[in-house]
Design an enzyme around this catalytic site. Structure first.
Site, PDB file in Angstrom:
ATOM      1  CG  ASN A   1      71.063  43.658 -13.842  1.00  0.00           C
ATOM      2  OD1 ASN A   1      71.034  44.066 -12.684  1.00  0.00           O
ATOM      3  ND2 ASN A   1      70.763  42.402 -14.156  1.00  0.00           N
TER       4      ASN A   1
ATOM      5  CB  VAL B   1      78.452  40.750 -20.418  1.00  0.00           C
ATOM      6  CG1 VAL B   1      76.946  40.891 -20.488  1.00  0.00           C
ATOM      7  CG2 VAL B   1      78.906  40.375 -19.004  1.00  0.00           C
TER       8      VAL B   1
ATOM      9  CB  SER C   1      77.290  47.821  -5.906  1.00  0.00           C
ATOM     10  OG  SER C   1      77.343  47.462  -4.555  1.00  0.00           O
TER      11      SER C   1
ATOM     12  CE1 TYR D   1      79.553  42.951  -7.243  1.00  0.00           C
ATOM     13  CE2 TYR D   1      79.460  44.226  -5.202  1.00  0.00           C
ATOM     14  CZ  TYR D   1      78.834  43.719  -6.331  1.00  0.00           C
ATOM     15  OH  TYR D   1      77.503  43.985  -6.558  1.00  0.00           O
TER      16      TYR D   1
ATOM     17  CB  SER E   1      84.111  45.345 -10.859  1.00  0.00           C
ATOM     18  OG  SER E   1      83.116  44.988  -9.917  1.00  0.00           O
ATOM     19  CE  LYS E   2      78.459  45.521  -9.480  1.00  0.00           C
ATOM     20  NZ  LYS E   2      77.512  45.494 -10.598  1.00  0.00           N
TER      21      LYS E   2
HETATM   22  N1  LIG Z   1      71.733  41.812  -4.785  1.00  0.00           N
HETATM   23  C1  LIG Z   1      72.484  42.768  -4.267  1.00  0.00           C
HETATM   24  O1  LIG Z   1      72.638  42.897  -3.046  1.00  0.00           O
HETATM   25  C2  LIG Z   1      73.128  43.790  -5.158  1.00  0.00           C
HETATM   26  C3  LIG Z   1      73.522  45.010  -4.608  1.00  0.00           C
HETATM   27  C4  LIG Z   1      74.121  45.966  -5.426  1.00  0.00           C
HETATM   28  C5  LIG Z   1      74.323  45.706  -6.757  1.00  0.00           C
HETATM   29  N2  LIG Z   1      73.948  44.497  -7.269  1.00  0.00           N
HETATM   30  C6  LIG Z   1      74.204  44.256  -8.684  1.00  0.00           C
HETATM   31  O2  LIG Z   1      72.981  44.018  -9.316  1.00  0.00           O
HETATM   32  C7  LIG Z   1      73.220  43.265 -10.497  1.00  0.00           C
HETATM   33  C8  LIG Z   1      72.199  42.153 -10.591  1.00  0.00           C
HETATM   34  O3  LIG Z   1      72.403  41.244  -9.519  1.00  0.00           O
HETATM   35  P1  LIG Z   1      71.206  40.562  -8.744  1.00  0.00           P
HETATM   36  O4  LIG Z   1      71.278  41.011  -7.354  1.00  0.00           O
HETATM   37  O5  LIG Z   1      69.944  40.721  -9.485  1.00  0.00           O
HETATM   38  O6  LIG Z   1      71.676  39.034  -8.723  1.00  0.00           O
HETATM   39  P2  LIG Z   1      71.445  37.835  -9.753  1.00  0.00           P
HETATM   40  O7  LIG Z   1      70.037  37.405  -9.738  1.00  0.00           O
HETATM   41  O8  LIG Z   1      72.505  36.849  -9.457  1.00  0.00           O
HETATM   42  O9  LIG Z   1      71.711  38.520 -11.166  1.00  0.00           O
HETATM   43  C9  LIG Z   1      72.934  38.541 -11.816  1.00  0.00           C
HETATM   44  C10 LIG Z   1      72.631  38.335 -13.281  1.00  0.00           C
HETATM   45  O10 LIG Z   1      73.819  38.539 -14.046  1.00  0.00           O
HETATM   46  C11 LIG Z   1      73.870  37.525 -15.027  1.00  0.00           C
HETATM   47  N3  LIG Z   1      75.255  37.298 -15.393  1.00  0.00           N
HETATM   48  C12 LIG Z   1      76.304  37.006 -14.578  1.00  0.00           C
HETATM   49  N4  LIG Z   1      77.425  36.859 -15.293  1.00  0.00           N
HETATM   50  C13 LIG Z   1      77.088  37.071 -16.592  1.00  0.00           C
HETATM   51  C14 LIG Z   1      77.801  37.055 -17.810  1.00  0.00           C
HETATM   52  N5  LIG Z   1      79.120  36.786 -17.854  1.00  0.00           N
HETATM   53  N6  LIG Z   1      77.145  37.328 -18.946  1.00  0.00           N
HETATM   54  C15 LIG Z   1      75.809  37.611 -18.932  1.00  0.00           C
HETATM   55  N7  LIG Z   1      75.077  37.634 -17.805  1.00  0.00           N
HETATM   56  C16 LIG Z   1      75.711  37.367 -16.661  1.00  0.00           C
HETATM   57  C17 LIG Z   1      73.253  36.289 -14.358  1.00  0.00           C
HETATM   58  O11 LIG Z   1      72.736  35.385 -15.307  1.00  0.00           O
HETATM   59  P3  LIG Z   1      73.569  34.086 -15.764  1.00  0.00           P
HETATM   60  O12 LIG Z   1      74.196  33.523 -14.530  1.00  0.00           O
HETATM   61  O13 LIG Z   1      72.562  33.200 -16.377  1.00  0.00           O
HETATM   62  O14 LIG Z   1      74.565  34.580 -16.753  1.00  0.00           O
HETATM   63  C18 LIG Z   1      72.132  36.922 -13.555  1.00  0.00           C
HETATM   64  O15 LIG Z   1      70.945  36.986 -14.306  1.00  0.00           O
HETATM   65  C19 LIG Z   1      74.667  42.795 -10.416  1.00  0.00           C
HETATM   66  O16 LIG Z   1      75.469  43.592 -11.259  1.00  0.00           O
HETATM   67  C20 LIG Z   1      75.037  43.037  -8.971  1.00  0.00           C
HETATM   68  O17 LIG Z   1      76.424  43.302  -8.813  1.00  0.00           O
HETATM   69  C21 LIG Z   1      73.350  43.546  -6.508  1.00  0.00           C
END
Ligand SMILES: NC(=O)c1ccc[n+]([C@@H]2O[C@H](COP(=O)([O-])OP(=O)(O)OC[C@H]3O[C@@H](n4cnc5c(N)ncnc54)[C@H](OP(=O)(O)O)[C@@H]3O)[C@@H](O)[C@H]2O)c1
Length: 250
Positions: free
Chosen positions: A89, A63, A142, A155, A158-159
């Site tokens: 996401n 992205v 977030s 972070y 950004s959020k």
């Molecule tokens: N887990 C938490 O506690 C939490 C809490 C609040 C918000 N969030 C947000 O939820 C979202 C999803 O995170 P998650 O918790 O599900 O963790 P995750 O499994 O690590 O998911 C992050 C996803 O983003 C993709 N990604 C990262 N950089 C990218 C790029 N440059 N281009 C395209 N895809 C990219 C990754 O795939 P690749 O590495 O293959 O690119 C991965 O599939 C994130 O935005 C995170 O900030 C998470």
């Protein structure tokens, strides 16, 4: 089914919240394009969806890269004929350095992926929404975009940006039938938090900052995303849905 005939592009759709959202949308009849950098998790998620009778296509790229984003949007339209739903996401985290210890490269990675990434993909998708007379966006922000988290300034920035980005998009395109909403989860049990969860002390702290005494599940966030993309929320735009087990009440 709530999403029969709909097509969704989900960034970061190969793991965690993105994968759970893909499965939830497919269960309601949507076809999904899964966009991320690593081919393997995207392929595995698409395979799981196809085995369950759904339709999914993995599209590799970042992205943070304009060409990759345009390719992902074009491919989605080429495969499925249109895009109705966008889930921004994809995200990366950085916890540790205080603001003065962060670098331009840190900014580029964190803000360039989380906020600029959502901007790039949305910018590329909106002309298709305008052509289709509407569309729905859900941005995954977030609670870190609502309250501060020492050591995670970039972070948080950004959020926080994603929240206002959501409201701006919602306002600019309200008359064109485009809705944009945002979810703000606190800690969710995904790979994103694996380093914290695998450390017993850190895990205890993480659970303790959530009044409900536990962190969230990706499927719980996926249900909220499904709600926001469905016609159940046809009159909802620019909203911020906090899902945090009470974290931000304190
Ligand atoms: N887990 C938490 O506690 C939490 C809490 C609040 C918000 N969030 C947000 O939820 C979202 C999803 O995170 P998650 O918790 O599900 O963790 P995750 O499994 O690590 O998911 C992050 C996803 O983003 C993709 N990604 C990262 N950089 C990218 C790029 N440059 N281009 C395209 N895809 C990219 C990754 O795939 P690749 O590495 O293959 O690119 C991965 O599939 C994130 O935005 C995170 O900030 C998470």
């Amino acid at each position: 089914m709530k999403l029969e005939g709909k097509v969704a592009l989900i960034t970061g759709g190969g793991s965690g919240i993105g994968k759970a959202a893909a499965l939830a949308l497919v269960r309601e009849g949507a076809k999904v394009a899964l966009f991320g950098r690593r081919a393997e998790p995207l392929r595995a998620t698409a395979e799981e969806i196809r085995k369950s009778g759904g339709e999914a296509s993995p599209i590799t790229g970042s992205v943070a890269n304009d060409k990759d984003v345009i390719n992902a949007v074009d491919k989605t339209v080429e495969i499925y004929g249109k895009i109705d739903i966008l889930i921004n996401n994809a995200g990366v985290g950085l916890v540790g350095p205080l603001l003065h210890q962060t670098t331009n490269d840190d900014w580029k990675l964190i803000v360039g992926t989380n906020l600029e990434g959502a901007y790039r993909v949305t910018r590329a998708v909106i002309p298709h929404f305008l052509h289709n007379n509407g569309g729905v966006i859900v941005n995954v922000s977030s609670t870190a975009g609502m309250i501060g988290l020492p050591g995670a300034s970039l972070y948080c920035i950004s959020k926080a940006g994603m929240i206002h980005f959501t409201k701006t998009v919602a306002l600019e395109y309200a008359k064109q039938g485009i809705r944009a909403n945002c979810v703000c989860p606190a800690a969710v049990d995904t790979d994103f938090l694996a380093p914290l969860i695998s450390d017993e002390k850190a895990k205890e702290w993480l659970y303790s900052i959530h009044p409900m005494g536990r962190i969230g599940k990706p499927e719980e966030v996926a249900k909220a995303i499904l709600y926001l993309v469905s016609d159940d929320t046809a009159w909802v735009t620019g909203s911020v849905l906090t899902m945090d087990g009470g974290q931000t009440l304190q």
